[in-house]
Design an enzyme around this catalytic site. Structure first.
Site, PDB file in Angstrom:
ATOM      1  CE1 TYR A  31       1.154  -0.273   4.388  1.00  0.00           C
ATOM      2  CE2 TYR A  31       0.079   1.866   4.388  1.00  0.00           C
ATOM      3  CZ  TYR A  31       0.913   0.951   4.995  1.00  0.00           C
ATOM      4  OH  TYR A  31       1.508   1.255   6.192  1.00  0.00           O
ATOM      5  NE  ARG A  50       6.944   4.111   0.275  1.00  0.00           N
ATOM      6  CZ  ARG A  50       6.758   5.003   1.250  1.00  0.00           C
ATOM      7  NH1 ARG A  50       7.787   5.395   2.004  1.00  0.00           N
ATOM      8  NH2 ARG A  50       5.568   5.499   1.495  1.00  0.00           N
ATOM      9  NE  ARG A  98      -5.994 -19.639   4.299  1.00  0.00           N
ATOM     10  CZ  ARG A  98      -4.885 -20.305   4.606  1.00  0.00           C
ATOM     11  NH1 ARG A  98      -4.661 -21.506   4.121  1.00  0.00           N
ATOM     12  NH2 ARG A  98      -3.962 -19.754   5.372  1.00  0.00           N
ATOM     13  CE  LYS A 145       3.298   3.135   3.152  1.00  0.00           C
ATOM     14  NZ  LYS A 145       3.431   3.154   4.603  1.00  0.00           N
ATOM     15  CD  GLU A 177      10.284   1.621  10.001  1.00  0.00           C
ATOM     16  OE1 GLU A 177      10.242   2.492   9.129  1.00  0.00           O
ATOM     17  OE2 GLU A 177      10.010   0.425   9.791  1.00  0.00           O
ATOM     18  CG  LEU A 202       8.729   2.477   4.273  1.00  0.00           C
ATOM     19  CD1 LEU A 202       8.527   1.202   3.453  1.00  0.00           C
ATOM     20  CD2 LEU A 202       7.393   3.127   4.569  1.00  0.00           C
TER      21      LEU A 202
END
Ligand code: PMP
Length: 279
Positions: A31, A50, A98, A145, A177, A202
């Site tokens: 995301y 990114r 699945r 991310k 971070e 990140l």
């Protein structure tokens, strides 16, 4: 609200995502959060670059709309009457039975939505926040991310339960971070310090902008790990992210940074950053 899902704009209550979406069953998604101020996006190309890196690292195919993401971002603001706020972009690998290793046959799922928010008016941005330290128990691909945010959700809830607003993570080399931000401090020598990029954090788009602005302003800058003991001697500390902008950190685990007031370097960088957003 109007969201964009797999090629169409729909009302949020009409949006349908399959229970077999691998973003749901396996957390196989990435995301981005990009903000707009007065209708203008901040660092959109860096966020989209990114997103490309995250997709590549996870082996998720680009959504077919990849080339149009800019215009969809603009359109979402318009359709939702948002001028200052964020656009959220999520891409999952799509729908499959699945099974861990199956590659979905259909398209990647693309969901985008907009949300109004006035980042410069929050009390966090204006007055600063109180944070706690927790060991960084996340995986070692924090440069990607992904939507696997359980450790961050738990760390932020835990901070609130302790009467603080956020959590900073550390590993054996120092601070990695924040739970949704990068961490800077002004050390005892007046140098602006932040951890160098690696797989352990990140690569924040805001982090990069702040480093550029600080260097342009002639501030001494050092990319090195911050030690936990340094909060005792630091003169200033702040966190950066698309939505935090540059948010002052006043206390760490209940101990004040310097006199517990927002410092001059932090205020200067806030001003430079906001000026550059509003240009
Ligand atoms: N680290 C983490 C873990 C984050 O979630 C974020 C927010 N995306 C950041 C750093 C800051 O990144 P950016 O400045 O690109 O928002």
């Amino acid at each position: 609200p109007i969201v964009f899902l797999n090629g169409t704009y729909v009302r949020a209550e009409d949006a349908r995502i399959s229970p077999f979406d691998r973003g749901f069953t396996f957390g196989e998604g990435v995301y981005e959060v990009c903000i707009a101020v007065n209708g203008k996006f901040v660092d959109a190309p860096a966020h989209l670059a990114r997103l490309d890196r995250s997709l590549a690292a996870c082996g998720i195919a680009h959504p077919p709309e990849r080339a149009k993401l800019d215009s969809i971002m603009e359109e979402l603001l318009r359709k939702n009457d948002v001028t200052t706020g964020l656009v959220y972009i999520q891409v999952t690998s799509g729908v499959s039975p699945r099974n861990f290793t199956i590659r979905p046959e259909g398209r990647s799922t693309l969901l985008m939505m907009a949300q109004a928010s006035d980042f410069e008016q929050t009390s966090a941005f204006r007055e600063g926040i109180h944070v706690q330290l927790r060991e960084d128990i996340r995986w070692l691909h924090r440069d990607i991310k992904t939507t696997m945010l359980m450790p961050q959700v738990m760390a932020k809830r835990d901070a609130l339960a302790q009467g603080m607003s956020d959590t900073l993570f550390y590993d054996e080399q120092g601070i990695t971070e924040g739970a949704s931000s990068n961490v800077f401090l002004v050390d005892a020598h007046g140098t602006l310090v932040t951890r160098p990029l690696s797989n352990r954090l990140l690569a924040g788009c805001t982090r990069e902008r702040i480093l550029d602005l600080a260097r342009e302003a002639g501030l001494p800058v050092d990319e090195r790990p911050i030690q936990r003991a340094e909060f005792a001697t630091a003169t200033e500390c702040f966190v950066t992210s698309a939505t935090y902008l540059i948010t002052p950190v006043l206390t760490v685990d209940g101990v004040s940074i310097a006199d517990g007031q927002v410092g001059l370097v932090t205020r200067t960088l806030q001003r430079l950053y906001c000026n550059s957003m509003n240009d």
